[in-house]
Design a protein around this motif. Structure first.
Motif, PDB file in Angstrom:
ATOM      1  N   LYS A 167      38.974  34.099  29.258  1.00  0.00           N
ATOM      2  CA  LYS A 167      39.426  33.974  27.781  1.00  0.00           C
ATOM      3  C   LYS A 167      40.514  33.285  27.684  1.00  0.00           C
ATOM      4  N   SER A 168      41.446  33.448  28.582  1.00  0.00           N
ATOM      5  CA  SER A 168      42.728  32.977  28.650  1.00  0.00           C
ATOM      6  C   SER A 168      42.826  31.846  29.376  1.00  0.00           C
ATOM      7  N   VAL A 169      42.967  30.629  28.564  1.00  0.00           N
ATOM      8  CA  VAL A 169      42.695  29.299  29.476  1.00  0.00           C
ATOM      9  C   VAL A 169      43.702  28.363  28.386  1.00  0.00           C
ATOM     10  N   LEU A 170      44.410  27.334  29.195  1.00  0.00           N
ATOM     11  CA  LEU A 170      45.266  26.718  28.679  1.00  0.00           C
ATOM     12  C   LEU A 170      44.981  25.235  28.818  1.00  0.00           C
ATOM     13  N   ILE A 171      45.132  24.549  28.054  1.00  0.00           N
ATOM     14  CA  ILE A 171      44.895  22.934  28.287  1.00  0.00           C
ATOM     15  C   ILE A 171      45.989  22.390  28.473  1.00  0.00           C
ATOM     16  N   THR A 172      46.265  21.722  29.570  1.00  0.00           N
ATOM     17  CA  THR A 172      47.639  21.092  30.200  1.00  0.00           C
ATOM     18  C   THR A 172      47.305  19.523  29.833  1.00  0.00           C
ATOM     19  N   GLN A 173      48.367  18.736  30.258  1.00  0.00           N
ATOM     20  CA  GLN A 173      48.437  17.472  29.661  1.00  0.00           C
ATOM     21  C   GLN A 173      47.144  16.691  30.438  1.00  0.00           C
ATOM     22  N   TYR A 226      43.766  34.603  35.099  1.00  0.00           N
ATOM     23  CA  TYR A 226      43.136  35.854  35.429  1.00  0.00           C
ATOM     24  C   TYR A 226      44.426  36.988  35.330  1.00  0.00           C
ATOM     25  N   GLN A 227      44.051  38.139  34.688  1.00  0.00           N
ATOM     26  CA  GLN A 227      45.151  39.286  34.378  1.00  0.00           C
ATOM     27  C   GLN A 227      44.906  40.119  35.947  1.00  0.00           C
ATOM     28  N   PRO A 228      45.938  40.850  35.909  1.00  0.00           N
ATOM     29  CA  PRO A 228      45.786  41.822  37.366  1.00  0.00           C
ATOM     30  C   PRO A 228      44.517  42.564  37.497  1.00  0.00           C
ATOM     31  N   TYR A 229      43.889  42.625  38.230  1.00  0.00           N
ATOM     32  CA  TYR A 229      42.786  43.362  38.762  1.00  0.00           C
ATOM     33  C   TYR A 229      41.322  42.512  38.420  1.00  0.00           C
ATOM     34  N   GLU A 230      41.400  41.568  37.650  1.00  0.00           N
ATOM     35  CA  GLU A 230      40.292  40.627  37.476  1.00  0.00           C
ATOM     36  C   GLU A 230      39.615  39.978  38.533  1.00  0.00           C
ATOM     37  N   VAL A 231      40.599  39.481  39.424  1.00  0.00           N
ATOM     38  CA  VAL A 231      40.090  38.773  40.517  1.00  0.00           C
ATOM     39  C   VAL A 231      40.706  39.145  42.069  1.00  0.00           C
ATOM     40  N   ALA A 232      42.133  39.636  41.759  1.00  0.00           N
ATOM     41  CA  ALA A 232      42.926  40.077  42.880  1.00  0.00           C
ATOM     42  C   ALA A 232      43.550  41.270  42.552  1.00  0.00           C
ATOM     43  N   ALA A 233      44.170  41.811  43.846  1.00  0.00           N
ATOM     44  CA  ALA A 233      45.061  43.096  43.539  1.00  0.00           C
ATOM     45  C   ALA A 233      45.843  43.119  42.645  1.00  0.00           C
ATOM     46  N   PHE A 234      46.525  44.157  42.134  1.00  0.00           N
ATOM     47  CA  PHE A 234      47.607  44.181  41.081  1.00  0.00           C
ATOM     48  C   PHE A 234      48.997  43.652  41.902  1.00  0.00           C
ATOM     49  N   SER A 235      49.091  43.827  43.084  1.00  0.00           N
ATOM     50  CA  SER A 235      50.226  43.174  43.645  1.00  0.00           C
ATOM     51  C   SER A 235      50.258  41.639  43.578  1.00  0.00           C
ATOM     52  N   ASP A 236      48.974  41.174  43.364  1.00  0.00           N
ATOM     53  CA  ASP A 236      49.145  39.659  43.068  1.00  0.00           C
ATOM     54  C   ASP A 236      49.507  39.309  41.677  1.00  0.00           C
ATOM     55  N   GLY A 237      49.259  40.025  40.970  1.00  0.00           N
ATOM     56  CA  GLY A 237      49.613  40.136  39.699  1.00  0.00           C
ATOM     57  C   GLY A 237      48.851  39.011  38.974  1.00  0.00           C
ATOM     58  N   ILE A 238      49.448  38.016  37.983  1.00  0.00           N
ATOM     59  CA  ILE A 238      48.617  37.317  36.901  1.00  0.00           C
ATOM     60  C   ILE A 238      48.292  35.923  37.937  1.00  0.00           C
ATOM     61  N   VAL A 239      47.228  35.642  37.879  1.00  0.00           N
ATOM     62  CA  VAL A 239      46.798  34.434  38.749  1.00  0.00           C
ATOM     63  C   VAL A 239      46.254  33.234  37.747  1.00  0.00           C
ATOM     64  N   ALA A 240      46.734  32.145  38.171  1.00  0.00           N
ATOM     65  CA  ALA A 240      46.359  31.027  37.406  1.00  0.00           C
ATOM     66  C   ALA A 240      45.911  29.718  38.522  1.00  0.00           C
ATOM     67  N   VAL A 241      44.855  29.239  37.935  1.00  0.00           N
ATOM     68  CA  VAL A 241      44.190  27.970  38.777  1.00  0.00           C
ATOM     69  C   VAL A 241      44.010  26.795  37.816  1.00  0.00           C
ATOM     70  N   THR A 242      44.433  25.779  38.105  1.00  0.00           N
ATOM     71  CA  THR A 242      44.382  24.477  37.382  1.00  0.00           C
ATOM     72  C   THR A 242      43.419  23.555  37.888  1.00  0.00           C
ATOM     73  N   LEU A 243      42.296  22.885  36.932  1.00  0.00           N
ATOM     74  CA  LEU A 243      41.566  21.988  37.292  1.00  0.00           C
ATOM     75  C   LEU A 243      41.773  20.920  36.581  1.00  0.00           C
ATOM     76  N   ASN A 244      41.684  19.519  36.921  1.00  0.00           N
ATOM     77  CA  ASN A 244      42.165  18.628  36.298  1.00  0.00           C
ATOM     78  C   ASN A 244      40.837  18.020  35.506  1.00  0.00           C
ATOM     79  N   ASP A 245      40.908  17.151  34.497  1.00  0.00           N
ATOM     80  CA  ASP A 245      39.901  16.800  33.556  1.00  0.00           C
ATOM     81  C   ASP A 245      38.754  16.311  34.418  1.00  0.00           C
ATOM     82  N   GLU A 246      39.164  15.445  35.643  1.00  0.00           N
ATOM     83  CA  GLU A 246      38.256  14.793  36.350  1.00  0.00           C
ATOM     84  C   GLU A 246      37.154  15.490  37.318  1.00  0.00           C
TER      85      GLU A 246
END
Length: 248
Positions: free
Chosen positions: A200-206, A213-233
């Motif tokens: 539910k944490s999603v950013l609309i970029t230009q 994803y928050q810690p523990y959602e998809v990766a270990a706590f040591s990886d912290g907060i994780v962000a993946v960007t997909l372009n519109d296309e």
């Protein structure tokens, strides 16, 4: 150290999203008056920086967005009528009590920090809030979270991205996010693309959308907060409608 560097990367994405046109006059844009609270005691340290919209009196859309952001930011501490200072005090009181209990049990003070920034993007048609929260009430480490909420400035509607994880395009969306996670070289705790959860944490970029994803959602706590960007296309190629583009 990695969790903070990943947060900085996400923040830089937000900064790039703030680059927008000046087609609208200042009176048609939300104006921000930050509310700040910083209190330190033996039991707890609380820091709050909340972005309050100041020009809501003659703009019901801005008033609606302000009410939604208030509810999200102070969930569990809201009051009627809406009062940011009162909610901040309620939060402070509870964390001070938790801190006193933790001091008695473990000899460690508690802390709570909320740092919020706001930016316009997509031709100043969309307002996105970034809210970074760090809290410690005992245990081995603090809990971190990074939340994005984006609003349509013409209607006040909060963009809901749940539909991207549903229907016929959901598998393709998950696969693209999973590939992005793999490229980050993380200690993943999910088995494959089908296990990528909705966020539910999603950013609309230009030029696209960033899934956080928050810690523990998809990766270990040591990886912290994780962000993946997909372009519109890339998203459009899955067959999913781009509601943040189609409604501009």
């Amino acid at each position: 150290m990695r969790r903070f560097s990943i947060y900085i990367v996400a923040l830089s994405l937000m900064t790039m999203a703030s680059c927008s046109s000046d087609e609208k006059s200042q009176s048609e844009k939300p104006q921000f008056e930050p509310f700040e609270l910083s209190v330190e005691s033996d039991e707890c340290l609380v820091n709050i920086r909340y972005q309050r919209i100041s020009n809501i009196e003659d703009n019901p859309v801005f008033a609606d967005i302000e009410a939604q952001n208030y509810a999200h930011s102070f969930d569990g501490y809201t009051v009627e009528p809406m009062d940011v200072a009162t909610s901040a005090q309620l939060l402070l009181d509870e964390y001070s009590e938790l801190g006193a209990d933790n001091m008695a049990f473990a000899g460690a003070a508690c802390s709570y920090s909320l740092d919020q920034v706001a930016h316009l993007t997509r031709g100043d048609e969309i307002l996105c809030y970034e809210t970074f929260v760090q809290a410690y009430t005992g245990g081995a480490h603090s809990m971190l979270s990074l939340w994005y909420d984006c609003f349509d400035l013409s209607t006040g509607r909060l963009y809901d991205f749940a539909y991207l994880f549903e229907d016929e395009w959901s598998s393709a969306i998950r696969e693209r996010i999973y590939n992005g996670l793999v490229e980050l070289d993380l200690a993943l705790i999910i088995d494959g693309a089908e296990a990528v959860p909705e966020t539910k944490s999603v950013l609309i970029t230009q030029g696209g959308v960033t899934f956080v994803y928050q810690p523990y959602e998809v990766a270990a706590f040591s990886d912290g907060i994780v962000a993946v960007t997909l372009n519109d296309e890339d998203i459009a190629a899955t067959g999913a409608p781009l509601v943040w583009v189609d409604e501009e």
